[in-house]
Design a protein around this motif. Structure first.
Motif, PDB file in Angstrom:
ATOM      1  N   ASP A 161       1.087  -1.076  -0.161  1.00 33.01           N
ATOM      2  CA  ASP A 161      -0.065  -0.039   0.190  1.00 33.01           C
ATOM      3  C   ASP A 161       0.866   1.135  -0.084  1.00 33.01           C
ATOM      4  O   ASP A 161       0.508   2.284  -0.544  1.00 33.01           O
ATOM      5  CB  ASP A 161      -0.996  -0.110   1.372  1.00 33.01           C
ATOM      6  CG  ASP A 161      -2.201  -0.943   0.921  1.00 33.01           C
ATOM      7  OD1 ASP A 161      -2.187  -1.482   0.140  1.00 33.01           O
ATOM      8  OD2 ASP A 161      -2.733  -1.313   2.131  1.00 33.01           O
ATOM      9  N   THR A 207       0.635   4.198  -2.846  1.00 29.97           N
ATOM     10  CA  THR A 207       0.013   5.512  -2.591  1.00 29.97           C
ATOM     11  C   THR A 207       1.004   6.748  -2.170  1.00 29.97           C
ATOM     12  O   THR A 207       0.350   7.755  -2.071  1.00 29.97           O
ATOM     13  CB  THR A 207      -0.912   5.031  -1.433  1.00 29.97           C
ATOM     14  OG1 THR A 207      -0.353   4.617  -0.244  1.00 29.97           O
ATOM     15  CG2 THR A 207      -1.935   4.157  -1.880  1.00 29.97           C
ATOM     16  N   ARG A 246       2.068   5.803   5.911  1.00 25.84           N
ATOM     17  CA  ARG A 246       1.147   6.295   4.916  1.00 25.84           C
ATOM     18  C   ARG A 246      -0.042   6.987   5.427  1.00 25.84           C
ATOM     19  O   ARG A 246      -0.406   6.402   6.491  1.00 25.84           O
ATOM     20  CB  ARG A 246       0.797   5.102   4.204  1.00 25.84           C
ATOM     21  CG  ARG A 246      -0.074   4.049   4.878  1.00 25.84           C
ATOM     22  CD  ARG A 246      -0.186   2.593   3.880  1.00 25.84           C
ATOM     23  NE  ARG A 246      -1.538   2.081   4.368  1.00 25.84           N
ATOM     24  CZ  ARG A 246      -2.573   2.192   3.982  1.00 25.84           C
ATOM     25  NH1 ARG A 246      -3.016   2.814   2.953  1.00 25.84           N
ATOM     26  NH2 ARG A 246      -3.716   1.509   4.386  1.00 25.84           N
ATOM     27  N   TRP A 264      -0.482  14.217   0.686  1.00 22.81           N
ATOM     28  CA  TRP A 264      -0.714  12.930   0.067  1.00 22.81           C
ATOM     29  C   TRP A 264      -2.024  13.423  -0.730  1.00 22.81           C
ATOM     30  O   TRP A 264      -3.081  14.028  -0.509  1.00 22.81           O
ATOM     31  CB  TRP A 264      -1.213  11.935   0.909  1.00 22.81           C
ATOM     32  CG  TRP A 264       0.112  11.224   1.748  1.00 22.81           C
ATOM     33  CD1 TRP A 264       1.091  12.230   2.492  1.00 22.81           C
ATOM     34  CD2 TRP A 264       0.698  10.048   1.549  1.00 22.81           C
ATOM     35  NE1 TRP A 264       1.818  11.278   2.876  1.00 22.81           N
ATOM     36  CE2 TRP A 264       1.619   9.908   2.560  1.00 22.81           C
ATOM     37  CE3 TRP A 264      -0.101   8.996   1.246  1.00 22.81           C
ATOM     38  CZ2 TRP A 264       2.340   8.750   2.540  1.00 22.81           C
ATOM     39  CZ3 TRP A 264       0.465   7.805   1.164  1.00 22.81           C
ATOM     40  CH2 TRP A 264       1.897   7.794   2.050  1.00 22.81           C
ATOM     41  N   VAL A 289      -6.484  10.687  -1.136  1.00 19.85           N
ATOM     42  CA  VAL A 289      -6.583   9.790  -0.163  1.00 19.85           C
ATOM     43  C   VAL A 289      -8.268   9.472   0.171  1.00 19.85           C
ATOM     44  O   VAL A 289      -9.217  10.388  -0.040  1.00 19.85           O
ATOM     45  CB  VAL A 289      -5.981  10.574   0.895  1.00 19.85           C
ATOM     46  CG1 VAL A 289      -6.365   9.738   2.210  1.00 19.85           C
ATOM     47  CG2 VAL A 289      -4.594  10.590   0.881  1.00 19.85           C
TER      48      VAL A 289
END
Length: 671
Positions: free
Chosen positions: A117, A121, A148, A216, A219
């Motif tokens: 993951d 990501t 993350r 990020w 999401v």
């Protein structure tokens, strides 16, 4: 601290790629490798040999601190992973190398899933190296240890936005942290302190690391729950959350739910469910008090389905009667048996304890024979379904929220007598919700059948040893079954609970006159515990014959003492009080016959149509002292329906879209 967010790639690093000033340092740092070595490491990471081949031994996985969607099909039970032990890890490393992923253990699969993951990501320009266990930016600068951003969570009302983060701590255990947008703006240093407390390595400057967290993209969004227990999102999907954030949900649940401020660790797990069944469950056979305690530990999730706030049972008696053993057996269904709370701790932390025990068990040991003022206040708060002590929830700043919980307690004397000794009359709500039960009615205190032990003390000692070997498995297994179809469970409960409560009343009518089970509210609480135990037997979780839990609840109910005093609410006064409520709030009662409720410009506290007045349950309970006595005096004009709890009514969506719970009164009967 300067809160200006700086672009991390625009800051010039030192020659080793680490910013020495204002950096957060942790032990066991990993030095940089060459670019060529890093490419080689990434190649090995892609084949699955990087991280798992380097995992070092750590404590056994006795806690769960993460929350992720589970596999499709069946109940969605969300399990977090701790570090694996050396033997498991060595096996995992070999199975990963030869490609037989199916032979990995759950901890190794979670680590592999986390790495996959993370690779997938990470924001553009960043990379994760499994050999150095570090995230790098596009200039080969170290950023931090593996981390993350899982989700952006918010409350159903659109407030309380948080970033949900999953990371590896210094023991290579997966952990979770919630960082609110408000915290990022107002108290950024507190975020760094939270990471430092978990030995998480950060190499960036503080401002750059916070910018990395906010950078990020794409999401997923999720819901934020304020406390454990049941949660329903705006789309009507239901799930159940444990205090550590573990989520149980039907297979159809699509949107993730995160618990705000979860407990860092699970209450504890050891041994196996099969071991618990063999060494503890089987020794409950012939011991109604133990069966009742086990059933009570499972009854918390049924409270909301039944419309009950608190179901409390206090076992009183002097000497070694088995009271503490009873509490330890109940707690073993959830976690470590010795996590029973002393009453002294409850006086300062009842708000926090109540929040953690929402829709669960609150086990309190040793209410004193001569309580002080604070202990009395705590006991009275339990009787009012309240928390007392320092408020801990942002959404409940005054600590005034009403809590649902099953309470198991112990004391030397009945709670009612302890209050009277302090010249304070026990209030009726307390006597209904926390019922006194004597602990010296069996051959060995609370124990009837010794199962080969020489005496009661020997039985208790051997049980305590077994409880330390096996605990923490029964409630999770129970929730797995319960959450496959909670609507069907609620419908069954609505059908069966009234009949079982009636059985309790009829059985106890032949017993002591001063029994709280003479009233429906008291009988219903014993019936609820019995039903929980019967469900566990049907699920194959308790090694008992069908009907054992029901019979145990009936036997315990027959021991109940200290009925409520006669109510001061006669029929005429009760009718007058309801008329006063309606008159006082007339401007906030919506006329349903005049038009749609959506057209109003205020928050209603009730509704009316040609035949009935509907008042919100929370308004009535906040406005009236001893509301249960009032409602008991309104038979004939209080019209139930649509709820498992007999006195409430669930508004139909055709009248009020959010279907609030109300008390429905006939206009003609009010006069």
């Amino acid at each position: 601290m300067n809160k200006t967010i700086i672009d991390p790639v625009s800051v010039s690093p030192d020659k080793e790629g680490v910013h020495p000033a204002d950096a957060v340092c942790c032990p066991n740092d990993v030095s940089l490798v060459s670019e060529a070595d890093r490419h080689t490491a990434r190649d090995s990471s892609a084949s699955g040999t990087g991280l798992l081949a380097r995992v070092s031994p750590a404590p056994p996985p006795d806690d769960r601190t993460d929350c992720r969607p589970g596999p499709a099909g069946g109940a969605d039970r969300v399990m977090a992973s701790g570090a694996a032990n050396a033997e498991i890890v060595s096996q995992a490393a070999s199975t990963v190398r030869d490609g037989t992923a199916a032979r990995q253990g759950p901890q190794e699969r979670e680590l592999r899933r986390f790495c996959d993951d993370l690779h997938r990501t990470l924001p553009r320009g960043y990379s994760f190296d499994e050999e150095t266990l570090c995230i790098y930016d596009e200039h080969a600068n170290k950023v931090c240890a593996p981390l993350r951003v899982m989700s952006q969570a918010r409350r159903p009302d659109g407030t309380g936005w948080t970033i949900e983060i999953e990371f590896l701590d210094n023991d290579l255990r997966l952990q979770r942290l919630s960082v609110s947008h408000k915290q990022l703006n107002d108290r950024p240093k507190s975020i760094l302190s939270e990471f430092a407390d978990r030995a998480f390595r950060i190499h960036y400057l503080s401002e750059n690391f916070l910018a990395f967290l906010m950078g990020w993209q794409h999401v997923p969004r999720s819901w934020r729950a304020e406390h454990p227990g049941w949660f329903k999102d705006p789309d009507g999907q239901t799930c159940f959350l444990e205090p550590d954030g573990t989520r149980y949900a039907p297979a159809r649940a699509e949107v993730e739910v995160f618990l705000a401020g979860p407990r860092r660790s699970h209450p504890g797990r050891a041994g196996s469910l099969e071991g618990w069944q063999a060494e503890i469950g089987r020794r409950a056979v012939g011991n109604p008090a133990l069966i009742f305690a086990i059933s009570a530990a499972l009854a918390g999730p049924l409270l909301r389905l039944a419309g009950v706030q608190t179901a409390g049972f206090n076992f009183y008696g002097s000497g070694a009667s088995g009271k503490s053993l009873l509490l330890h057996v109940a707690m073993s269904c959830i976690g470590h048996p010795e996590r029973v709370i002393p009453w002294a701790a409850a006086t300062t932390g009842l708000q926090r304890l109540s929040a953690e025990a929402q829709d669960g068990l609150l086990a309190l040991d040793g209410y004193p024979l001569q309580p002080d003022g604070r202990q009395v206040k705590t006991l009275l708060a339990l009787g009012n379904d309240a928390g007392f002590g320092r408020a801990v929830l942002e959404s409940d700043p005054d600590g005034g929220q009403r809590w649902r919980r099953v309470i198991l307690s112990s004391s030397e004397a009945p709670l009612a007598e302890s209050l009277r000794s302090g010249k304070k009359a026990p209030p009726a709500p307390l006597l209904r919700r926390v019922i006194d039960l004597p602990a010296d009615t069996a051959a060995h205190g609370l124990i009837e059948e010794l199962h080969g032990a020489p005496d009661g003390a020997g039985f208790a000692r051997s049980m305590e040893v077994a409880l330390r070997r096996h605990h923490g498995h029964l409630l999770p297994a129970f929730l797995d079954h319960l959450l496959t179809d909670p609507d069907a469970t609620a419908a069954e409960l609505s059908r069966t609970l009234p009949a079982l409560a009636q059985d309790v009343q009829e059985r106890c009518a032949r017993g002591p006159v001063l029994s709280p089970t003479a009233e429906p509210a008291g009988a219903e609480r014993f019936a609820l515990v019995g039903h929980a135990g019967e469900l566990a037997i049907r699920y194959g979780l308790l090694p008992l014959a069908q009907g054992s839990a029901r019979e145990a609840a009936l036997q315990m109910a027959a021991l109940a003492r200290h009925a409520c005093s006669p109510t001061e609410w006669d029929r005429a006064r009760a009718h007058a009080e309801v008329r006063r409520l309606i008159e006082d709030h007339r401007d906030r009662i919506v006329d349903l016959d005049a038009g749609p409720a959506a057209a109003i410009g205020f928050d209603p506290i009730g509704w009316q149509d040609d035949g009935h007045v509907y008042l919100r349950t929370d308004v009535v309970r906040n406005d009236v002292e001893e509301v249960d006595d009032l409602l008991a005096s309104l038979d004939g004009i209080l019209v139930p329906g649509g709820e498992a709890r007999s006195r409430q009514y669930r508004m139909p969506a055709t009248k009020v879209p959010d279907r609030p719970r109300v008390y429905r009164f006939e206009k003609a009967g009010l006069g």
